[in-house]
Design an enzyme around this catalytic site. Structure first.
Site, PDB file in Angstrom:
ATOM      1  N   ASP A   1     131.079  30.979 -40.530  1.00  0.00           N
ATOM      2  CA  ASP A   1     131.434  31.652 -39.281  1.00  0.00           C
ATOM      3  C   ASP A   1     132.640  31.030 -38.580  1.00  0.00           C
ATOM      4  OD1 ASP A   1     129.408  33.599 -39.321  1.00  0.00           O
ATOM      5  OD2 ASP A   1     127.949  32.065 -38.792  1.00  0.00           O
TER       6      ASP A   1
ATOM      7  N   HIS B   1     125.112  23.213 -40.878  1.00  0.00           N
ATOM      8  CA  HIS B   1     124.320  24.160 -41.669  1.00  0.00           C
ATOM      9  C   HIS B   1     123.049  23.467 -42.118  1.00  0.00           C
ATOM     10  CE1 HIS B   1     123.336  27.157 -44.714  1.00  0.00           C
ATOM     11  NE2 HIS B   1     124.133  27.948 -44.037  1.00  0.00           N
TER      12      HIS B   1
HETATM   13  N1  CMC Z   1     127.649  20.909 -33.001  1.00  0.00           N
HETATM   14  C1  CMC Z   1     127.262  19.663 -32.585  1.00  0.00           C
HETATM   15  N2  CMC Z   1     126.180  19.041 -33.079  1.00  0.00           N
HETATM   16  C2  CMC Z   1     125.481  19.646 -34.048  1.00  0.00           C
HETATM   17  C3  CMC Z   1     125.834  20.925 -34.525  1.00  0.00           C
HETATM   18  C4  CMC Z   1     126.968  21.539 -33.968  1.00  0.00           C
HETATM   19  N3  CMC Z   1     127.340  22.743 -34.391  1.00  0.00           N
HETATM   20  N4  CMC Z   1     124.943  21.304 -35.478  1.00  0.00           N
HETATM   21  C5  CMC Z   1     124.066  20.317 -35.598  1.00  0.00           C
HETATM   22  N5  CMC Z   1     124.384  19.306 -34.732  1.00  0.00           N
HETATM   23  C6  CMC Z   1     123.697  18.016 -34.601  1.00  0.00           C
HETATM   24  C7  CMC Z   1     122.340  18.211 -33.922  1.00  0.00           C
HETATM   25  O1  CMC Z   1     122.448  18.104 -32.521  1.00  0.00           O
HETATM   26  C8  CMC Z   1     121.551  17.087 -34.555  1.00  0.00           C
HETATM   27  O2  CMC Z   1     121.958  15.880 -33.926  1.00  0.00           O
HETATM   28  P1  CMC Z   1     120.884  14.667 -33.710  1.00  0.00           P
HETATM   29  O3  CMC Z   1     120.533  14.221 -35.111  1.00  0.00           O
HETATM   30  O4  CMC Z   1     121.624  13.655 -32.907  1.00  0.00           O
HETATM   31  O5  CMC Z   1     119.721  15.282 -32.978  1.00  0.00           O
HETATM   32  C9  CMC Z   1     122.079  17.038 -35.990  1.00  0.00           C
HETATM   33  O6  CMC Z   1     123.411  17.550 -35.918  1.00  0.00           O
HETATM   34  C10 CMC Z   1     121.246  17.852 -36.981  1.00  0.00           C
HETATM   35  O7  CMC Z   1     121.199  19.191 -36.530  1.00  0.00           O
HETATM   36  P2  CMC Z   1     119.957  20.164 -36.610  1.00  0.00           P
HETATM   37  O8  CMC Z   1     119.859  20.929 -35.338  1.00  0.00           O
HETATM   38  O9  CMC Z   1     118.751  19.427 -37.089  1.00  0.00           O
HETATM   39  O10 CMC Z   1     120.419  21.134 -37.765  1.00  0.00           O
HETATM   40  P3  CMC Z   1     119.674  22.455 -38.219  1.00  0.00           P
HETATM   41  O11 CMC Z   1     119.669  22.420 -39.693  1.00  0.00           O
HETATM   42  O12 CMC Z   1     118.366  22.612 -37.545  1.00  0.00           O
HETATM   43  O13 CMC Z   1     120.634  23.601 -37.656  1.00  0.00           O
HETATM   44  C11 CMC Z   1     122.438  25.084 -37.464  1.00  0.00           C
HETATM   45  C12 CMC Z   1     121.613  24.217 -38.412  1.00  0.00           C
HETATM   46  C13 CMC Z   1     123.405  25.921 -38.297  1.00  0.00           C
HETATM   47  C14 CMC Z   1     121.520  26.057 -36.695  1.00  0.00           C
HETATM   48  C15 CMC Z   1     123.215  24.158 -36.487  1.00  0.00           C
HETATM   49  O14 CMC Z   1     124.073  23.315 -37.204  1.00  0.00           O
HETATM   50  C16 CMC Z   1     123.991  24.974 -35.464  1.00  0.00           C
HETATM   51  O15 CMC Z   1     123.426  25.391 -34.461  1.00  0.00           O
HETATM   52  N6  CMC Z   1     125.326  25.195 -35.702  1.00  0.00           N
HETATM   53  C17 CMC Z   1     126.112  26.026 -34.799  1.00  0.00           C
HETATM   54  C18 CMC Z   1     125.761  27.488 -34.994  1.00  0.00           C
HETATM   55  C19 CMC Z   1     126.320  28.046 -36.267  1.00  0.00           C
HETATM   56  O16 CMC Z   1     127.492  27.852 -36.581  1.00  0.00           O
HETATM   57  N7  CMC Z   1     125.492  28.822 -36.997  1.00  0.00           N
HETATM   58  C20 CMC Z   1     125.919  29.518 -38.226  1.00  0.00           C
HETATM   59  C21 CMC Z   1     125.271  28.971 -39.450  1.00  0.00           C
HETATM   60  S1  CMC Z   1     126.101  29.527 -40.958  1.00  0.00           S
HETATM   61  C22 CMC Z   1     125.848  31.229 -41.012  1.00  0.00           C
HETATM   62  C23 CMC Z   1     124.465  31.544 -41.376  1.00  0.00           C
HETATM   63  O17 CMC Z   1     124.122  31.359 -42.563  1.00  0.00           O
HETATM   64  O18 CMC Z   1     123.732  32.001 -40.527  1.00  0.00           O
END
Ligand code: CMC
Length: 429
Positions: free
Chosen positions: A364, A307
């Protein structure tokens, strides 16, 4: 000075005040930065940018805290209902018994859809995604209430109480009609004697001579699911609603845009993606370990994990995890996906990759298992999120509309395209 901060650009210092929220979070107020220095901030993804002052919801992502209007989500989940929490989120106070009864009555009285709107459903192919239908229908709904969707702030606000109750009610009816249309089934009229969530299940599943009866507590579980989604600070869809509202657009248009923003798999669409992922893991005979390995190698994403704000357990996931187990037990369902989810959660929480990145289950992760257990088809999961989020979108629209000083949201950019070119120069083609 404690209440100011300085940005040094080249040899020059620029001072800015610090705004402090009531929970002690601090923001450097850089609204005069460009005028003073000629520089803008660059913060793609807005991870460090406060886009507004808001009184609705508070999150402390490090501690895993979520409160609506000051009330902890755990207390609301245990003692409140979706409609009471919706009232709280929208109006800022818990309603008295009389006010809650009046609000519920207003919601109930708006549950039917203008018959003219049935024809809109006929225009969609049966394989249209329910989120596409929902967004179109909510915007079209405004056309049936021109006095509430005038794009004249004063007028739209004068009708606010009615349009808020109407949207909370009709989003549920439209969702159920969408499901029925896609199944080729006749629409079911709302039943005013049923409570909010039960009425939805009735409109989804009742058949002639076979009225839907909730014998297993499914409607209570659904009510909890909706309550847990009621609002969540400045997420992607809520920011979209505020963005659209900031241009003066009416409530119907603004929430319709919110539905579009919610659809994506990184946001609300993740609840569909989680079930798809769990089903794939199950079909491959994996207990989740192989999938975790793939996620660590960047070949897959563990949906329902991570998140932008929570760097700890999402408190909604904790509540949903427990309640989905209870619901499955109550229904006598033994869903292997729940075991896979629990195994995935344990494995990820112990794994260095996830620990280092502070990736925890989000709302989720378990919500799909709960929705599946109460009979909601996977394709409708994100629509369920939208029904739940409606109060938050409405409250955020209201905050913008009532603020006479609110400015149109208009970020800047850093241009990285071609420098000036000459159309008449042939060699540039
Ligand atoms: N699985 C594996 N690796 C992950 C995941 C995941 N679900 N989420 C983040 N990472 C890794 C990402 O690859 C990055 O790694 P590195 O530092 O090596 O590059 C690190 O963790 C930081 O991630 P980020 O992409 O900078 O995080 P963000 O804040 O931009 O994205 C997110 C947040 C929710 C979009 C992402 O965690 C994600 O895509 N999760 C899966 C989709 C999901 O469950 N979404 C629902 C969110 S909660 C409901 C809502 O409020 O919408």
């Amino acid at each position: 000075m404690e209440n100011s901060g300085t940005i040094r650009i080249g040899n020059e210092n620029f001072d800015f005040p610090i705004i402090e929220g009531i929970e002690g979070e601090r923001a450097l107020d850089t609204r005069t930065l460009r005028a003073k220095s000629g520089c803008i901030t660059f913060d793609e993804g807005y991870g460090n940018t406060g886009s507004c002052l808001s009184e609705i919801s508070f999150i402390n992502g490090e501690k895993g805290i979520l409160r609506h209007r000051g009330y902890p989500i755990e207390q609301l989940a245990e003692h409140s209902s979706f409609l009471e929490t919706a009232y709280l989120v929208i109006y800022g106070q818990l309603p008295t018994a009389d006010k809650l009864a009046a609000f519920c009555a207003e919601v109930r009285n708006h549950s039917s859809i203008h018959t003219g709107m049935r024809h809109h459903f006929e225009g969609f192919p049966s394989n249209a995604h329910p989120m596409a239908i929902l967004s179109s229908m909510l915007n079209s709904l405004g056309a049936y209430y021109p006095e509430m969707s005038s794009n004249n702030r004063e007028q739209d606000l004068a009708h606010f109480d009615e349009s808020a109750a109407l949207l909370i009610s009709k989003v549920r009816t439209i969702a159920a009609m969408t499901f029925r249309m896609k199944q080729g089934l006749p629409f079911v009229f709302p039943d005013h004697s049923r409570r909010y969530a039960e009425n939805f299940l009735h409109m989804m599943f009742s058949e002639p001579y076979n009225d839907y009866q909730d014998t297993s507590g499914a409607s209570n579980a659904l009510d909890l699911f909706l309550l847990l989604h009621a609002d969540h600070e400045q997420n992607c869809s809520t920011s979209t609603v505020r963005m659209v509202a900031s241009g003066g657009a009416n409530l119907f248009a603004s929430v319709s845009a919110g539905v579009c923003a919610l659809w994506g798999p990184s946001h609300g669409g993740a609840n569909m993606a989680v079930i798809k992922m769990l089903e794939e893991i199950h079909a491959a005979g994996d207990d989740g370990s192989r999938f975790i390995k793939d996620a660590k190698e960047g070949k897959a994403k563990l949906m329902g994990f991570g998140h932008r704000v929570y760097k700890n357990y999402d408190p909604r996931a904790k509540i949903l995890g427990k309640s989905s187990e209870r619901v499955l037990e109550g229904l006598g369902i033994n869903d292997p996906l729940l075991d896979i989810a629990k195994h995935l959660e344990r494995a990820a929480l112990e794994d260095e990759y996830f620990v280092k990145r502070k990736l925890y289950p989000n709302v989720d992760f378990y919500s799909g298992i709960l929705l599946k257990a109460i009979g909601i088809p996977v394709e409708m999961f994100t629509v369920m999120f939208a029904i739940g989020r409606m109060p938050g979108w409405i409250a955020n629209w209201k905050e913008i509309a009532e603020n006479s000083k609110s400015r149109i949201h208009r970020p800047r950019q850093v241009y990285t395209g071609s420098a000036i070119r000459d159309y008449l120069k042939v060699d540039e083609r």
